[in-house]
Design a protein around this motif. Structure first.
Motif, short mmCIF file in Angstrom:
data_model
loop_
_atom_site.label_atom_id
_atom_site.label_comp_id
_atom_site.label_asym_id
_atom_site.label_seq_id
_atom_site.Cartn_x
_atom_site.Cartn_y
_atom_site.Cartn_z
N GLU A 8 -8.49 12.63 1.96
CA GLU A 8 -7.82 11.91 3.04
C GLU A 8 -8.34 10.48 3.09
O GLU A 8 -9.42 10.19 2.57
CB GLU A 8 -8.05 12.60 4.38
N ILE A 9 -7.55 9.62 3.70
CA ILE A 9 -7.97 8.23 3.92
C ILE A 9 -7.70 7.91 5.38
O ILE A 9 -7.04 8.66 6.10
CB ILE A 9 -7.24 7.24 2.98
N VAL A 26 -4.67 5.05 -2.04
CA VAL A 26 -5.62 3.95 -1.84
C VAL A 26 -5.15 2.71 -2.60
O VAL A 26 -5.25 1.59 -2.09
CB VAL A 26 -7.04 4.37 -2.25
N LEU A 27 -4.64 2.91 -3.81
CA LEU A 27 -4.13 1.78 -4.59
C LEU A 27 -2.98 1.08 -3.86
O LEU A 27 -2.91 -0.15 -3.82
CB LEU A 27 -3.69 2.25 -5.97
N ILE A 28 -2.08 1.85 -3.28
CA ILE A 28 -0.96 1.25 -2.54
C ILE A 28 -1.47 0.48 -1.33
O ILE A 28 -1.02 -0.64 -1.06
CB ILE A 28 0.05 2.35 -2.13
N PHE A 29 -2.46 1.05 -0.62
CA PHE A 29 -3.04 0.34 0.53
C PHE A 29 -3.67 -0.98 0.09
O PHE A 29 -3.44 -2.03 0.71
CB PHE A 29 -4.07 1.22 1.23
N LEU A 30 -4.46 -0.95 -0.99
CA LEU A 30 -5.10 -2.18 -1.47
C LEU A 30 -4.08 -3.19 -1.97
O LEU A 30 -4.26 -4.40 -1.80
CB LEU A 30 -6.11 -1.84 -2.57
N THR A 31 -2.99 -2.70 -2.56
CA THR A 31 -1.92 -3.59 -3.01
C THR A 31 -1.24 -4.27 -1.83
O THR A 31 -0.94 -5.48 -1.88
CB THR A 31 -0.89 -2.81 -3.84
N ILE A 32 -1.02 -3.53 -0.76
CA ILE A 32 -0.39 -4.12 0.44
C ILE A 32 -1.29 -5.19 1.04
O ILE A 32 -0.83 -6.28 1.40
CB ILE A 32 -0.05 -3.01 1.46
N VAL A 33 -2.58 -4.91 1.14
CA VAL A 33 -3.52 -5.89 1.70
C VAL A 33 -3.55 -7.14 0.81
O VAL A 33 -3.54 -8.27 1.31
CB VAL A 33 -4.93 -5.29 1.86
N THR A 34 -3.57 -6.96 -0.50
CA THR A 34 -3.56 -8.10 -1.42
C THR A 34 -2.26 -8.89 -1.31
O THR A 34 -2.27 -10.13 -1.33
CB THR A 34 -3.77 -7.62 -2.87
N ALA A 35 -1.13 -8.20 -1.16
CA ALA A 35 0.16 -8.89 -1.01
C ALA A 35 0.17 -9.72 0.27
O ALA A 35 0.70 -10.84 0.28
CB ALA A 35 1.29 -7.87 -1.00
#
Length: 126
Positions: A8-9, A26-35
């Motif tokens: 879970e996250i 987690v990768l999608i979350f980090l991608t959204i923050v980077t975007a």
């Protein structure tokens, strides 16, 4: 036998069925923050250019988002969530202290160098 990794996250808000799904989450979350960081860096909204505590609000947002990304990379990809509490605290609090110290030093030196370039007057000669 070792304990299984938690799947879970966001403190259990989102749960996954496998490690692969969790990694993608987690990768999608980090991608959204980077975007978000990239969009803010490109457009630089005028409303975020006001000063707050000696720095632009936009710069504070960048610092906070970078710390959030570093936290999630450490927490999930480096498996800190599965370690004992004392080790987690040692690693996380040391990193937070060093990051805050680095920010303080950069702001102090950057402010001094900016004032030297803008006024041409050296305040301190070491």
């Amino acid at each position: 036998m070792a304990d299984a990794h938690k799947l879970e996250i966001f403190r259990g808000l989102i749960k996954f069925k496998s490690n692969t799904q969790k990694i993608w989450g987690v990768l999608i979350f980090l991608t959204i923050v980077t975007a978000i960081e990239v969009v803010l860096g490109i457009y630089k909204p005028e409303s975020l250019m006001a000063n707050f505590l000696g720095m632009k609000i936009l710069n504070w947002i960048f610092i906070i988002l970078t710390i959030v990304k570093a936290y999630y990379i450490t927490w999930d990809f480096m498996h800190m969530r599965d370690e004992v509490k004392a080790l987690r605290r040692m690693v996380v609090w040391t990193a937070i202290f060093l990051i805050l110290y680095l920010i303080f030093i950069l702001l102090q030196e950057g402010g001094y160098i900016e004032s030297v370039y803008s006024s041409g007057f050296i305040k301190r000669d070491f």
